[in-house]
Each structure stands twice: as C-alpha cells, then as structure tokens.
Design a protein around this motif. Structure first.
Motif, PDB file in Angstrom:
ATOM      1  N   GLU A  34       0.839  -1.200   0.000  1.00 58.63           N
ATOM      2  CA  GLU A  34       0.000   0.000   0.000  1.00 58.63           C
ATOM      3  C   GLU A  34       0.877   1.255   0.000  1.00 58.63           C
ATOM      4  O   GLU A  34       1.953   1.279   0.600  1.00 58.63           O
ATOM      5  N   ARG A  35       0.414   2.301  -0.656  1.00 55.92           N
ATOM      6  CA  ARG A  35       1.101   3.590  -0.606  1.00 55.92           C
ATOM      7  C   ARG A  35       0.535   4.396   0.552  1.00 55.92           C
ATOM      8  O   ARG A  35      -0.681   4.434   0.754  1.00 55.92           O
ATOM      9  N   PHE A  36       1.415   5.052   1.281  1.00 55.30           N
ATOM     10  CA  PHE A  36       0.965   5.793   2.462  1.00 55.30           C
ATOM     11  C   PHE A  36      -0.053   6.866   2.096  1.00 55.30           C
ATOM     12  O   PHE A  36      -1.035   7.072   2.813  1.00 55.30           O
ATOM     13  N   THR A  37       0.166   7.549   0.983  1.00 56.00           N
ATOM     14  CA  THR A  37      -0.738   8.633   0.595  1.00 56.00           C
ATOM     15  C   THR A  37      -2.145   8.136   0.288  1.00 56.00           C
ATOM     16  O   THR A  37      -3.092   8.920   0.317  1.00 56.00           O
ATOM     17  N   GLU A  38      -2.282   6.858  -0.011  1.00 54.13           N
ATOM     18  CA  GLU A  38      -3.596   6.310  -0.345  1.00 54.13           C
ATOM     19  C   GLU A  38      -4.282   5.639   0.837  1.00 54.13           C
ATOM     20  O   GLU A  38      -5.410   5.158   0.712  1.00 54.13           O
ATOM     21  N   GLU A 106      15.827  -3.891   4.338  1.00 52.27           N
ATOM     22  CA  GLU A 106      14.824  -4.638   5.101  1.00 52.27           C
ATOM     23  C   GLU A 106      13.618  -3.778   5.459  1.00 52.27           C
ATOM     24  O   GLU A 106      12.550  -4.302   5.791  1.00 52.27           O
ATOM     25  N   ARG A 107      13.789  -2.464   5.379  1.00 53.28           N
ATOM     26  CA  ARG A 107      12.705  -1.530   5.708  1.00 53.28           C
ATOM     27  C   ARG A 107      12.373  -0.655   4.501  1.00 53.28           C
ATOM     28  O   ARG A 107      11.979   0.501   4.645  1.00 53.28           O
ATOM     29  N   ALA A 112      10.352   4.161   1.529  1.00 51.93           N
ATOM     30  CA  ALA A 112       9.569   4.658   0.390  1.00 51.93           C
ATOM     31  C   ALA A 112       8.444   5.570   0.866  1.00 51.93           C
ATOM     32  O   ALA A 112       8.191   6.630   0.274  1.00 51.93           O
ATOM     33  N   ALA A 113       7.770   5.185   1.943  1.00 50.44           N
ATOM     34  CA  ALA A 113       6.671   6.001   2.468  1.00 50.44           C
ATOM     35  C   ALA A 113       7.178   7.342   2.977  1.00 50.44           C
ATOM     36  O   ALA A 113       6.577   8.393   2.721  1.00 50.44           O
ATOM     37  N   VAL A 118       7.670  13.272   2.625  1.00 49.51           N
ATOM     38  CA  VAL A 118       8.487  14.470   2.855  1.00 49.51           C
ATOM     39  C   VAL A 118       8.600  15.328   1.595  1.00 49.51           C
ATOM     40  O   VAL A 118       8.972  16.499   1.675  1.00 49.51           O
ATOM     41  N   ALA A 119       8.254  14.755   0.454  1.00 48.31           N
ATOM     42  CA  ALA A 119       8.302  15.524  -0.788  1.00 48.31           C
ATOM     43  C   ALA A 119       7.221  16.602  -0.842  1.00 48.31           C
ATOM     44  O   ALA A 119       7.373  17.596  -1.560  1.00 48.31           O
TER      45      ALA A 119
END
Length: 207
Positions: A34-38, A106-107, A112-113, A118-119
């Motif tokens: 899953e993407r954090f923004t979604e 490993e993380r 990625a999230a 932060v972008a």
C-alpha cells in the motif's frame, strides 16, 4: 486494616499498546504494497483493530503516525552510522555501510513512504531533515578530529564536507534500495564508503 497501596494505573501502558498497534498496522499495510498517501485513517484503524475515534485519541492524523515511523527508522540507522568513525579504518567503514544499506533494504517499504511524504508535507520534511542533521553533526565532529590530527586535508571544510557526504551518501543509498537490484547492494555500499573515506577522511592536502 485496609491496604493503602494503590493499584497503579494501566492508562499509560494501555495507551502505548494502542499506539504500537496502530504503528504496526501501518507498517504492515506498507509492507503489503500500500502507498501511504492512499491509506485513510479508517483503513489504518480497521487494520489495527481499533475504532476511528480511538485512532484520533492517539494521533492527530496519519502524518503523526509517519513521524513516529521516522523516529524509529532514523534512530536505528543512526546507531549503525555512529559506529562508522574513522577509527575503524576504511574496511570497517565499508562493513558498516553494508550493514546500513541492508538495514534500509529490510525496511524498504518504510523508506519509500517517508520519502513520498516528505516531498510534499512540510512538517514531515522538517522532522526528516532534523533527523538527518544528527548524522551531519556527527560527521563534522569526526572530520574536525581527523583534521586536527593531520590525517585529512587542512583546507577541507568540515561542515560542508559532512553535509555533502551525508546527503550524497544517503541519496545514493536510497536510490539503490528503492530501484537498484539487491545483488548490487554490497558494491554500492562499498563505493559510498570509500568515497567517504578517500574524499573526506583521508583527502590529500591541496586536492
């Protein structure tokens, strides 16, 4: 006679447990692709097995969950980085950088999230930059020590060099973790470490 010993409140412990459940649920969803923004608060709460109202008793919003993830992610990385002092030698720095890259590999889902958020989120970016500043400050201390001992160039500028190799090294590391083949991790880690070593810790005078 009745006991005057009061039973200790379980409030703080219960709160910490619920916090952990929500953070672990978020990490689990991210690990699942899953993407954090979604991810919405309702989804995070459901995955954690708590109600939406309970979520808001523990976190202002989902960004605050990410800030806690940033804390944990960078604290672990800093523990590894802090062992990479010049005292361990070039190969020691290489070994630690290999472990550092493996730690982020490993993380990968968490990294990625964090970089995704932060972008665009100024609060998350300020927290993230503040965490990276710890690495820069430590690197500057190391470089000043090497300079004072005559082991690196007297014309090296420690604050700038520390900022360049921490930010540059991290960008290379993150790029490898997010889009590079795992089979090349040790090669990339070695190159980052040796660029740090020969470009800063052992830079020839006048170069």
């Amino acid at each position: 006679m009745a006991s005057v010993t009061r039973r200790r409140s379980t409030g703080p412990a219960r709160r910490a447990t619920t916090d952990a459940k929500i953070i672990e649920a978020t990490e689990r969803l991210l690990a699942g692709g899953e993407r954090f923004t979604e991810l919405g608060v309702q989804r995070l709460a459901a995955e954690a097995g708590v109600g939406r109202s309970t979520f808001y008793l523990h976190f202002r919003d989902k960004t605050e969950v990410l800030l806690r993830i940033i804390d944990t992610l960078t604290d672990g990385a800093f523990d590894l980085f802090s062992a990479a002092s010049p005292a361990v030698g070039a190969e020691g720095v290489v070994e630690i950088m290999v472990r550092d890259l493996r730690y982020y590999r490993e993380r990968r889902h968490l990294l990625a999230a964090v970089l995704e958020v932060v972008a665009y989120d100024t609060v998350a970016r300020e927290v993230w930059n503040g965490k990276l500043q710890r690495f820069i400050d430590l690197a500057e201390v190391w470089l000043r020590g090497e300079q004072d001992a005559g082991r690196t160039a007297p014309d090296l500028d420690p604050p700038t060099a520390a900022r360049v190799f921490v930010w540059g090294g991290f960008q290379a590391l993150a790029n490898q973790v997010l889009i590079g083949p795992e089979s090349q991790d040790e090669v990339v880690a070695r190159e980052i470490a040796l660029l740090m070593w020969h470009g800063a810790f052992r830079r020839p005078a006048g170069s």
